[in-house]
Design a protein around this motif. Structure first.
Motif, mmCIF file in Angstrom:
data_model
loop_
_atom_site.group_PDB
_atom_site.id
_atom_site.type_symbol
_atom_site.label_atom_id
_atom_site.label_comp_id
_atom_site.label_asym_id
_atom_site.label_seq_id
_atom_site.Cartn_x
_atom_site.Cartn_y
_atom_site.Cartn_z
ATOM 1 N N TYR A 22 0.827 -1.208 0.000
ATOM 2 C CA TYR A 22 0.000 0.000 0.000
ATOM 3 C C TYR A 22 0.861 1.258 0.000
ATOM 4 C CZ TYR A 22 -4.592 -2.128 0.751
ATOM 5 O OH TYR A 22 -5.759 -2.818 0.597
ATOM 6 N N THR A 23 0.367 2.295 -0.690
ATOM 7 C CA THR A 23 0.890 3.640 -0.506
ATOM 8 C C THR A 23 0.264 4.213 0.761
ATOM 9 O OG1 THR A 23 1.304 4.108 -2.841
ATOM 10 C CG2 THR A 23 0.895 5.994 -1.417
ATOM 11 N N MET A 24 1.122 4.692 1.636
ATOM 12 C CA MET A 24 0.647 5.288 2.891
ATOM 13 C C MET A 24 0.774 6.803 2.820
ATOM 14 S SD MET A 24 -0.330 2.689 4.508
ATOM 15 C CE MET A 24 -0.745 3.569 6.023
ATOM 16 N N GLY A 25 -0.189 7.458 3.413
ATOM 17 C CA GLY A 25 -0.160 8.917 3.382
ATOM 18 C C GLY A 25 -0.633 9.526 4.677
ATOM 19 N N TRP A 26 -0.205 10.746 4.873
ATOM 20 C CA TRP A 26 -0.706 11.568 5.978
ATOM 21 C C TRP A 26 -1.377 12.800 5.366
ATOM 22 C CZ3 TRP A 26 -0.861 10.153 10.983
ATOM 23 C CH2 TRP A 26 -0.042 9.097 11.384
ATOM 24 N N TYR A 27 -2.563 13.089 5.869
ATOM 25 C CA TYR A 27 -3.321 14.253 5.469
ATOM 26 C C TYR A 27 -3.679 15.018 6.738
ATOM 27 C CZ TYR A 27 -3.867 12.033 0.908
ATOM 28 O OH TYR A 27 -3.627 11.448 -0.320
ATOM 29 N N ARG A 28 -4.069 16.262 6.583
ATOM 30 C CA ARG A 28 -4.496 17.028 7.748
ATOM 31 C C ARG A 28 -5.658 17.944 7.388
ATOM 32 N NH1 ARG A 28 0.846 20.960 8.450
ATOM 33 N NH2 ARG A 28 0.449 22.306 6.631
ATOM 34 N N GLN A 29 -6.422 18.252 8.413
ATOM 35 C CA GLN A 29 -7.549 19.162 8.243
ATOM 36 C C GLN A 29 -7.575 20.132 9.407
ATOM 37 O OE1 GLN A 29 -11.353 17.265 7.629
ATOM 38 N NE2 GLN A 29 -12.194 19.116 6.704
ATOM 39 N N ARG B 71 -3.647 3.466 0.591
ATOM 40 C CA ARG B 71 -4.248 3.451 -0.753
ATOM 41 C C ARG B 71 -3.598 2.395 -1.632
ATOM 42 N NH1 ARG B 71 -2.549 6.428 -4.966
ATOM 43 N NH2 ARG B 71 -1.362 7.795 -3.578
ATOM 44 N N LEU B 72 -4.460 1.645 -2.342
ATOM 45 C CA LEU B 72 -4.001 0.657 -3.311
ATOM 46 C C LEU B 72 -4.977 0.700 -4.467
ATOM 47 C CD1 LEU B 72 -2.046 -1.650 -4.041
ATOM 48 C CD2 LEU B 72 -3.660 -3.219 -2.954
ATOM 49 N N ALA B 73 -4.541 1.232 -5.588
ATOM 50 C CA ALA B 73 -5.404 1.433 -6.766
ATOM 51 C C ALA B 73 -6.604 2.272 -6.328
ATOM 52 C CB ALA B 73 -5.796 0.108 -7.372
ATOM 53 N N ILE B 74 -7.815 1.777 -6.507
ATOM 54 C CA ILE B 74 -8.989 2.569 -6.149
ATOM 55 C C ILE B 74 -9.440 2.334 -4.710
ATOM 56 C CG2 ILE B 74 -9.810 2.631 -8.524
ATOM 57 C CD1 ILE B 74 -11.911 0.537 -7.700
ATOM 58 N N ARG B 75 -8.757 1.414 -4.019
ATOM 59 C CA ARG B 75 -9.143 1.143 -2.635
ATOM 60 C C ARG B 75 -8.431 2.129 -1.711
ATOM 61 N NH1 ARG B 75 -8.331 -4.203 1.217
ATOM 62 N NH2 ARG B 75 -9.980 -3.644 2.672
ATOM 63 N N GLU B 76 -9.190 2.681 -0.770
ATOM 64 C CA GLU B 76 -8.648 3.692 0.121
ATOM 65 C C GLU B 76 -9.252 3.507 1.507
ATOM 66 O OE1 GLU B 76 -9.561 7.789 -0.995
ATOM 67 O OE2 GLU B 76 -7.414 8.189 -0.925
ATOM 68 N N VAL B 77 -8.407 3.580 2.514
ATOM 69 C CA VAL B 77 -8.861 3.428 3.897
ATOM 70 C C VAL B 77 -8.296 4.583 4.714
ATOM 71 C CG1 VAL B 77 -8.979 1.890 5.885
ATOM 72 C CG2 VAL B 77 -8.764 0.920 3.589
ATOM 73 N N TRP B 78 -9.098 5.088 5.650
ATOM 74 C CA TRP B 78 -8.699 6.221 6.493
ATOM 75 C C TRP B 78 -8.697 5.826 7.960
ATOM 76 C CZ3 TRP B 78 -7.127 10.880 4.538
ATOM 77 C CH2 TRP B 78 -7.420 11.132 3.186
ATOM 78 N N GLY B 79 -7.818 6.454 8.701
ATOM 79 C CA GLY B 79 -7.862 6.362 10.151
ATOM 80 C C GLY B 79 -8.817 7.391 10.719
ATOM 81 N N THR C 267 5.304 5.516 -1.054
ATOM 82 C CA THR C 267 4.841 4.360 -1.820
ATOM 83 C C THR C 267 5.412 3.066 -1.260
ATOM 84 O OG1 THR C 267 6.684 4.354 -3.381
ATOM 85 C CG2 THR C 267 4.810 5.814 -3.882
ATOM 86 N N SER C 268 4.974 1.977 -1.845
ATOM 87 C CA SER C 268 5.507 0.672 -1.448
ATOM 88 C C SER C 268 6.994 0.576 -1.753
ATOM 89 C CB SER C 268 4.741 -0.447 -2.151
ATOM 90 O OG SER C 268 4.829 -0.305 -3.555
ATOM 91 N N GLY C 269 7.453 1.359 -2.706
ATOM 92 C CA GLY C 269 8.869 1.385 -3.050
ATOM 93 C C GLY C 269 9.645 2.471 -2.333
ATOM 94 N N ASN C 270 9.007 3.083 -1.328
ATOM 95 C CA ASN C 270 9.615 4.113 -0.484
ATOM 96 C C ASN C 270 9.883 5.439 -1.201
ATOM 97 O OD1 ASN C 270 9.663 2.711 2.008
ATOM 98 N ND2 ASN C 270 11.472 1.589 1.348
ATOM 99 N N THR C 271 9.160 5.691 -2.286
ATOM 100 C CA THR C 271 9.200 7.016 -2.899
ATOM 101 C C THR C 271 8.311 7.941 -2.080
ATOM 102 O OG1 THR C 271 9.594 6.127 -5.098
ATOM 103 C CG2 THR C 271 8.698 8.356 -4.957
#
Length: 115
Positions: A32-39, A98-106, A52-56
């Motif tokens: 999975y690509t991991m991300g941090w977002y903020r609001q 995130r993986l393709a169109i699948r997305e999960v949030w904390g 990304t999964s490749g550490n980019t």
């Protein structure tokens, strides 16, 4: 069942540091690509950083040079190291997987930067 649990938020003075963690379960974390977002209050959710999964990695201009995203595939955990924090970094920080169109949030963790 998929779970993303953020931790590490809190109150910090300007110039201080925090390290956020996002522990996952129910997904093959390493792909999975991991991300941090903020609001921030009254604002839209915005991207902070992704890895990304490749550490980019990718960062918002506002946090470049101050924040670092990384991941530990053995622990199924992503991190956000935040240094030189500013009052404008105050927000609820959300972890995203995130993986393709699948997305999960904390559920989010609150970071408050104030003296």
């Amino acid at each position: 069942q998929v779970h993303l649990v953020e931790s590490g938020g809190g109150l910090v003075q300007p110039g201080g540091s925090l390290r956020l963690s996002c522990t996952t379960s129910g997904i093959i974390f390493r792909i999975y690509t991991m991300g941090w977002y903020r609001q921030a209050p009254g604002k839209q959710r915005e991207l902070v950083a992704t890895i990304t999964s490749g550490n980019t990695t990718n960062y918002a201009d506002s946090v470049k040079g101050r924040f670092t995203i990384d991941r530990d595939n053995a622990k199924n955990t992503a991190y956000l190291q935040m240094n030189s924090l500013k009052p404008e970094d105050t927000a609820v920080y959300y972890c995203n997987a995130r993986l393709a169109i699948r997305e999960v949030w904390g559920q989010g963790t609150l970071v408050t930067v104030s003296s």
